[in-house]
Write an enzyme that holds these catalytic residues in place. Structure first.
Site, mmCIF file in Angstrom:
data_model
loop_
_atom_site.group_PDB
_atom_site.id
_atom_site.type_symbol
_atom_site.label_atom_id
_atom_site.label_comp_id
_atom_site.label_asym_id
_atom_site.label_seq_id
_atom_site.Cartn_x
_atom_site.Cartn_y
_atom_site.Cartn_z
ATOM 1 N N ASP A 1 50.352 7.862 6.572
ATOM 2 C CA ASP A 1 50.493 7.673 5.123
ATOM 3 C C ASP A 1 49.147 7.941 4.430
ATOM 4 O O ASP A 1 48.096 7.494 4.898
ATOM 5 C CB ASP A 1 50.945 6.228 4.859
ATOM 6 C CG ASP A 1 51.506 6.039 3.465
ATOM 7 O OD1 ASP A 1 52.664 5.662 3.330
ATOM 8 O OD2 ASP A 1 50.746 6.262 2.492
ATOM 9 N N HIS B 1 58.533 3.153 7.093
ATOM 10 C CA HIS B 1 57.116 2.856 7.287
ATOM 11 C C HIS B 1 56.940 2.155 8.639
ATOM 12 O O HIS B 1 57.729 1.271 8.983
ATOM 13 C CB HIS B 1 56.610 1.890 6.210
ATOM 14 C CG HIS B 1 56.713 2.401 4.809
ATOM 15 N ND1 HIS B 1 55.635 2.890 4.121
ATOM 16 C CD2 HIS B 1 57.766 2.487 3.953
ATOM 17 C CE1 HIS B 1 56.006 3.249 2.895
ATOM 18 N NE2 HIS B 1 57.298 3.012 2.767
ATOM 19 N N ASN C 1 62.256 1.157 2.182
ATOM 20 C CA ASN C 1 62.604 0.813 0.797
ATOM 21 C C ASN C 1 63.736 1.707 0.279
ATOM 22 O O ASN C 1 63.714 2.916 0.495
ATOM 23 C CB ASN C 1 61.381 0.988 -0.103
ATOM 24 C CG ASN C 1 60.227 0.092 0.306
ATOM 25 O OD1 ASN C 1 60.440 -1.025 0.764
ATOM 26 N ND2 ASN C 1 59.005 0.572 0.167
ATOM 27 N N GLN D 1 60.898 1.930 -3.694
ATOM 28 C CA GLN D 1 60.949 3.318 -3.205
ATOM 29 C C GLN D 1 60.353 4.242 -4.255
ATOM 30 O O GLN D 1 60.735 4.194 -5.431
ATOM 31 C CB GLN D 1 62.399 3.738 -2.906
ATOM 32 C CG GLN D 1 62.496 5.116 -2.258
ATOM 33 C CD GLN D 1 63.925 5.510 -1.869
ATOM 34 O OE1 GLN D 1 64.881 4.825 -2.217
ATOM 35 N NE2 GLN D 1 64.056 6.612 -1.155
ATOM 36 N N HIS E 1 62.601 7.497 4.417
ATOM 37 C CA HIS E 1 61.459 7.348 5.323
ATOM 38 C C HIS E 1 61.359 5.907 5.764
ATOM 39 O O HIS E 1 61.754 4.996 5.024
ATOM 40 C CB HIS E 1 60.144 7.796 4.676
ATOM 41 C CG HIS E 1 59.883 7.172 3.335
ATOM 42 N ND1 HIS E 1 60.490 7.612 2.189
ATOM 43 C CD2 HIS E 1 59.092 6.133 2.968
ATOM 44 C CE1 HIS E 1 60.082 6.878 1.167
ATOM 45 N NE2 HIS E 1 59.237 5.964 1.616
HETATM 46 P P1 5GP Z 1 57.895 4.285 -0.645
HETATM 47 O O1 5GP Z 1 57.180 3.493 -1.704
HETATM 48 O O2 5GP Z 1 58.775 5.364 -1.247
HETATM 49 O O3 5GP Z 1 58.629 3.438 0.346
HETATM 50 O O4 5GP Z 1 56.764 4.987 0.203
HETATM 51 C C1 5GP Z 1 56.211 6.214 -0.096
HETATM 52 C C2 5GP Z 1 54.946 6.322 0.723
HETATM 53 O O5 5GP Z 1 54.609 7.687 0.846
HETATM 54 C C3 5GP Z 1 53.739 5.605 0.126
HETATM 55 O O6 5GP Z 1 53.232 4.689 1.081
HETATM 56 C C4 5GP Z 1 52.757 6.725 -0.175
HETATM 57 O O7 5GP Z 1 51.415 6.363 0.082
HETATM 58 C C5 5GP Z 1 53.212 7.830 0.772
HETATM 59 N N1 5GP Z 1 52.996 9.180 0.284
HETATM 60 C C6 5GP Z 1 53.368 9.686 -0.927
HETATM 61 N N2 5GP Z 1 53.063 10.995 -0.994
HETATM 62 C C7 5GP Z 1 52.503 11.334 0.191
HETATM 63 C C8 5GP Z 1 51.987 12.560 0.716
HETATM 64 O O8 5GP Z 1 51.978 13.617 0.071
HETATM 65 N N3 5GP Z 1 51.508 12.534 1.986
HETATM 66 C C9 5GP Z 1 51.510 11.379 2.745
HETATM 67 N N4 5GP Z 1 51.012 11.459 3.983
HETATM 68 N N5 5GP Z 1 51.977 10.209 2.270
HETATM 69 C C10 5GP Z 1 52.464 10.184 1.010
#
Ligand code: 5GP
Ligand code: ZN
Length: 138
Positions: free
Chosen positions: A32, A103, A88, A95, A101
């Site tokens: 991440d 984590h 999420n 989310q 995805h």
């Molecule tokens: P969510 O909040 O949707 O469950 O998690 C999205 C996650 O994706 C966040 O932890 C954020 O830091 C990560 N993220 C968003 N864009 C990118 C990206 O371009 N590359 C990587 N490696 N992580 C990303």
């Protein structure tokens, strides 16, 4: 199916470079960019599914074993003593990227709790009513 406007489709399929720690024909696991802890990883399917409700059973069945494999490797490699699997669904749930995805968040002794909540209170009557409402919607 891929979604041309989805950044995780592009990352999962190698069109955008990422720090990849695992790859097979269905999934890519990356680090991440905004880690909650050292080594925080994301399991990405190579096809586009918006969230867990859109994820077909066959894909879903592979996610948890993969989470366990990555978590076990983190314990060996990073010295974390545990890990959270977090997933999420929906804006209200936090989310931010609408490509499924999971984590995998390494946890280290003495570090602040990341995934926690203040336990609320619910009466047996409230729980019975809630249980009925959800059961009726299944
Ligand atoms: P969510 O909040 O949707 O469950 O998690 C999205 C996650 O994706 C966040 O932890 C954020 O830091 C990560 N993220 C968003 N864009 C990118 C990206 O371009 N590359 C990587 N490696 N992580 C990303
Ligand atoms: Zn996607």
């Amino acid at each position: 199916m891929k979604d041309e406007s989805c950044i995780f489709c592009k990352i999962a399929n190698g069109e955008i470079p990422s720090s990849t720690i695992y790859e097979d024909e269905n999934f890519r696991v990356i680090l991440d960019l905004g880690p909650a802890s050292r080594g925080h990883a994301l399991i990405l399917p190579k096809e586009h599914f918006a969230d867990v409700c859109a994820l077909p059973d066959g894909w879903a069945a592979k996610v948890l074993p993969l989470g366990a494999k990555i978590g076990a490797a983190m314990k060996k490699a990073l010295g974390c003593t545990g890990f959270n699997l977090v997933q999420n669904n929906g804006v209200s749930a936090g989310q931010t990227v609408f490509h499924f995805h999971m984590h995998v968040i390494p946890r280290y002794d003495g570090a602040l709790s990341i995934v926690s909540w203040e336990p609320g209170k619910a009466s047996p009557e409230e729980l019975a009513e809630l249980a009925k409402e959800i059961k009726d919607a299944l």
